[in-house]
Scaffold this motif. Structure first.
Motif, mmCIF file in Angstrom:
data_model
loop_
_atom_site.group_PDB
_atom_site.id
_atom_site.type_symbol
_atom_site.label_atom_id
_atom_site.label_comp_id
_atom_site.label_asym_id
_atom_site.label_seq_id
_atom_site.Cartn_x
_atom_site.Cartn_y
_atom_site.Cartn_z
ATOM 1 N N ASP A 1 3.197 3.736 -1.818
ATOM 2 C CA ASP A 1 3.745 4.234 -3.064
ATOM 3 C C ASP A 1 5.081 4.847 -2.979
ATOM 4 O O ASP A 1 5.170 5.980 -3.475
ATOM 5 C CB ASP A 1 2.682 4.947 -3.730
ATOM 6 C CG ASP A 1 3.010 5.209 -5.333
ATOM 7 O OD1 ASP A 1 3.846 4.654 -5.944
ATOM 8 O OD2 ASP A 1 2.426 6.279 -5.635
ATOM 9 N N CYS A 2 6.099 4.131 -2.626
ATOM 10 C CA CYS A 2 7.487 4.815 -2.479
ATOM 11 C C CYS A 2 8.595 3.589 -2.289
ATOM 12 O O CYS A 2 8.023 2.449 -2.313
ATOM 13 C CB CYS A 2 7.598 5.530 -1.130
ATOM 14 S SG CYS A 2 6.968 4.665 0.294
ATOM 15 N N LYS B 1 0.810 -1.225 0.058
ATOM 16 C CA LYS B 1 0.067 0.116 -0.074
ATOM 17 C C LYS B 1 0.830 1.482 0.042
ATOM 18 O O LYS B 1 0.337 2.177 -0.036
ATOM 19 C CB LYS B 1 -0.945 0.168 1.185
ATOM 20 C CG LYS B 1 -0.347 0.045 2.519
ATOM 21 C CD LYS B 1 -1.216 -0.084 3.816
ATOM 22 C CE LYS B 1 -0.571 -0.216 4.960
ATOM 23 N NZ LYS B 1 -1.395 -0.497 6.059
#
Length: 263
Positions: free
Chosen positions: A70-71, A68
């Motif tokens: 986004d990095c 979950k």
């Protein structure tokens, strides 16, 4: 392939340790550190941008949850995690996030009759954290910090607020800027002070309201007393003449909430 760090001498880890300690570095790098599953979850919900997440798989028990984020995800050893973490019970997760611009001009109020808490020059992270927890519990429309003494992304504030620094709508500015903001938005100012004051129980807080508290030792500056619509106090029946700022704020805020629930 996911990057892995196991050395305490890694330059990136050394920089994170400094980032936790130094406000100037947080400002110059425009990054701060969040520790703990709950705190990180709150920051996610508040749409904070993460630049990187560090995970210790010895402690983090659900690898699927990493999808979950986004990095970039970096695995760290238990030794590295224990060096970075203030607590051992935070689930093995640390995030590096980008701060938001909390200046008062960016604060947006969705209610026509907002209830706002303002704290002037709070310095102790524990007090700031307690104020933010109170504001979250009361679901205030905003928390405003006047003349802040420390940045709100200090790890001690994040920790003492149990992540509610991310759940509250927050603004910061000088006392003058904040008073202008309140007047421009037709928000009544109730300043908590001992001099020339009336009991808070004699006042009504159903209109657009800002409750302003100062530090226990310094109180509020004269500028607040001059510009207040009402100066209020909590009557003291014992020997002391003041309460901890977070306690005072909680009493005043929940009285305002009580009155609003009656209407």
């Amino acid at each position: 392939m996911r990057k892995k760090i196991s050395s305490l001498n890694n330059p990136f880890i050394k920089n994170l340790l400094l980032l936790q300690k130094k406000s100037k570095l947080r400002k110059s790098q425009e990054e701060f550190v969040i520790e703990g599953l709950q705190e990180i979850s709150y920051a996610q919900k508040a749409t904070y941008e993460f630049s990187q997440v560090l995970v210790c798989l010895d402690l983090f028990d659900n690898a699927l949850d990493l999808e979950k984020f986004d990095c970039e995800i970096t695995e760290i050893s238990l030794d590295v995690f224990e060096k970075l973490a203030y607590r051992s019970s935070t689930g093995g997760l640390i995030a590096i996030a980008k701060p938001k611009d909390l200046r008062i001009e960016n604060l947006r109020l969705s209610s026509k009759t907002p209830l706002i808490m303002i704290a002037e020059a709070p310095e102790k992270p524990g007090n700031i954290g307690a104020l933010l927890r109170t504001a979250d519990a009361a679901k205030l429309d905003a928390v405003i910090i006047a003349n802040p003494k420390t940045d709100l992304y200090n790890p001690n504030i994040i920790r003492s607020s149990v992540g509610t620094v991310f759940t509250n709508s927050i603004g910061t500015g000088t006392t003058s800027e904040i008073i202008d903001f309140l007047k421009n938005n037709n928000i009544k100012i109730y300043a908590a002070a001992l001099q020339d004051s009336s009991s808070y129980l004699a006042e009504g807080f159903k209109e657009a309201t800002a409750i302003v508290v100062g530090t226990e030792h310094q109180g509020l500056s004269e500028e607040w007393r001059i510009n207040a619509d009402k100066i209020i106090k909590i009557p003291m029946e014992g020997q002391v003449d003041s309460l901890n700022v977070s306690v005072s704020a909680a009493i005043l805020i929940f009285e305002a909430k009580r009155q609003r629930q009656l209407s």
